[in-house]
Design a protein around this motif. Structure first.
Motif, short mmCIF file in Angstrom:
data_model
loop_
_atom_site.label_atom_id
_atom_site.label_comp_id
_atom_site.label_asym_id
_atom_site.label_seq_id
_atom_site.Cartn_x
_atom_site.Cartn_y
_atom_site.Cartn_z
N THR A 161 2.43 14.78 40.05
CA THR A 161 2.90 14.42 41.40
C THR A 161 4.02 15.26 41.77
O THR A 161 4.71 15.81 41.17
N ASN A 220 7.24 15.98 43.73
CA ASN A 220 8.16 15.34 43.97
C ASN A 220 9.07 15.99 45.32
O ASN A 220 9.04 17.29 44.87
N SER A 242 8.28 15.79 33.10
CA SER A 242 8.38 16.52 34.28
C SER A 242 8.52 17.95 34.26
O SER A 242 9.22 18.51 33.02
#
Length: 73
Positions: A7, A9, A39
């Motif tokens: 993902t 962000n 992350s």
């Protein structure tokens, strides 16, 4: 469905979820301590590269909007 989801962000990191491995340029695995979510940084501010430590806050602007890449030649 993919076993790994990434993902992008807004104003931040790339969140990686699922079954994955991360290796350095020599093919050596980073020890992820059993994590299935983490992350990766995009901003160059992290002191824990290649992992995000949140230090980008207020220093990195990017609105993550999906788009199609042109067909590979």
């Amino acid at each position: 469905m993919a076993t790994t989801k990434i993902t992008v962000n807004d104003n931040g990191s790339l969140k990686v979820e699922g079954d994955f491995e991360i290796v350095d340029k020599h093919g050596k695995n980073y020890g992820l301590g059993g994590r299935t979510v983490l992350s990766l940084f995009r901003c160059s501010h992290s002191k824990n590269k290649p992992f995000c430590d949140g230090s980008h806050r207020g220093h990195f602007e990017h609105n993550a909007e999906a788009f199609d890449l042109p067909v590979k030649k």
